[in-house]
Enzyme design. Structure first.
Site, short mmCIF file in Angstrom:
data_model
loop_
_atom_site.label_atom_id
_atom_site.label_comp_id
_atom_site.label_asym_id
_atom_site.label_seq_id
_atom_site.Cartn_x
_atom_site.Cartn_y
_atom_site.Cartn_z
N ASP A 34 0.85 -1.20 0.00
CA ASP A 34 0.00 0.00 0.00
C ASP A 34 0.88 1.24 0.00
O ASP A 34 1.66 1.46 0.92
CB ASP A 34 -0.88 -0.02 1.26
N TYR A 39 2.87 10.02 -0.30
CA TYR A 39 3.95 9.44 0.52
C TYR A 39 5.33 9.75 -0.06
O TYR A 39 6.34 9.61 0.63
CB TYR A 39 3.80 7.93 0.69
N LYS A 64 -2.88 5.72 -3.94
CA LYS A 64 -4.00 6.62 -3.63
C LYS A 64 -3.79 7.97 -4.30
O LYS A 64 -2.69 8.52 -4.28
CB LYS A 64 -4.12 6.82 -2.12
N HIS A 97 -7.68 9.22 -1.85
CA HIS A 97 -7.01 9.22 -0.54
C HIS A 97 -7.83 9.91 0.55
O HIS A 97 -7.96 9.41 1.66
CB HIS A 97 -5.63 9.89 -0.68
#
Ligand SMILES: NC(=O)c1ccc[n+]([C@@H]2O[C@H](COP(=O)([O-])OP(=O)(O)OC[C@H]3O[C@@H](n4cnc5c(N)ncnc54)[C@H](OP(=O)(O)O)[C@@H]3O)[C@@H](O)[C@H]2O)c1
Length: 267
Positions: A34, A39, A64, A97
């Protein structure tokens, strides 16, 4: 189509740390990863996946879409950019997200764009994250409940999110629990420690087994090989009814993720 019950989270992990975490996890037997655009580690995740030599069709990759990319003109180009960083031509699961802050981009617009991405083969399944009942209803109105594979939400023994989970069950939408370990907080809990002692298991295994036994997918993250290996083995732990009831009683509504700029009015 379904979602693996246990995968690897990568939030906060960057550069060589995320490469090492993903590489070790894949070597240990993890097959679901994931990540997310925000990120800032998709390229490193892609590097570790490619270096593992594991065929793409044996991996389950989730990313996401960040809130800045929710507009109909941005969603698909941003997903293509993610795919190129991840060195693949499709995702197994693409999630929204967070809902668009202040509803700036209508739900119909980004769910429509996500559906188009799926139609183009850029993602096999689609879903959402941090969605409330109201937002889920809006998304369902656009694409239908069968098209929403999961809602990834903060869920751990201290925040069990029962009202939302009940609604998701009624719609057949799978629950993915994020921060199942409460970012480590839950692992000091005396009840969890006691149950762990009774089963000769770790507190993390107890917490992950609890969530999986309720049918929730989990994606714990770790930078340590020992923890990665132990967490994977949580699939083998079977808790009894009393254990499950004791953990159910730990819910205190403690929300760890509540960014002012993003969070909707929670259920
Ligand atoms: N959709 C969203 O908005 C959202 C938000 C937050 C997170 N997520 C996803 O959910 C994933 C999981 O959440 P998270 O990473 O924030 O928190 P988490 O998985 O609940 O906790 C991770 C923390 O627990 C520690 N840990 C892991 N296994 C352990 C073990 N066996 N024993 C002791 N400590 C252990 C890790 O430390 P060590 O590194 O030392 O093992 C790390 O500090 C994220 O990585 C991300 O992919 C999604």
């Amino acid at each position: 189509m379904s979602i693996p019950l246990l995968g690897l989270g990568t939030f906060r992990l960057k550069d060589q740390v995320v490469i090492d975490s993903v590489s070790q996890a894949l070597a240990l037997g993890y097959r679901a990863i994931d990540t997310a655009q925000i990120y800032g580690n998709e390229a490193e995740v892609g590097h570790a996946m490619a270096a593992s030599g594991i065929p793409r069709d044996q991996l389950f990759l989730t990313s996401k879409i960040w809130t800045e990319n929710l507009g109909a003109d941005k969603l698909i180009p941003s997903l293509k950019d993610s795919l190129s960083k991840l060195r693949t031509d499709y995702l197994d699961l693409t999630l929204i997200h967070w809902p668009s802050p202040q509803g700036a981009v209508p739900v119909a617009e980004f769910m429509g764009a996500l559906e188009e991405a799926r139609a183009q083969g850029l993602t096999r399944q689609m879903g959402v994250s941090n969605f409330t009942i109201d937002l889920l209803r809006q998304a369902i109105a656009v694409v239908g409940k069968e098209a929403i594979a999961t809602n990834q939400i903060e869920l751990h023994p201290y925040l069990q999110n029962r009202t939302l989970v009940e609604f998701m069950h009624s719609q057949g939408i799978a629950v993915t629990s994020y921060m199942t370990l409460g970012y480590g907080k839950v692992l000091q809990d005396p009840v969890i420690l006691e149950i762990a002692g009774q089963h000769n298991a770790t507190p993390a295994q107890v917490t992950l087994a609890w969530a999986m036994q309720l049918g929730y997918a989990v994606i714990p993250s770790s930078t340590r090989r020992e923890n990665l290996a132990g967490n994977l083995k949580a699939r083998e732990l079977k808790l009894n009814d009393e254990d499950m009831a004791r953990i159910a009683a730990l819910d205190s509504g403690l929300r760890l993720t509540n960014p002012e700029s993003l969070a909707p009015a929670w259920d």
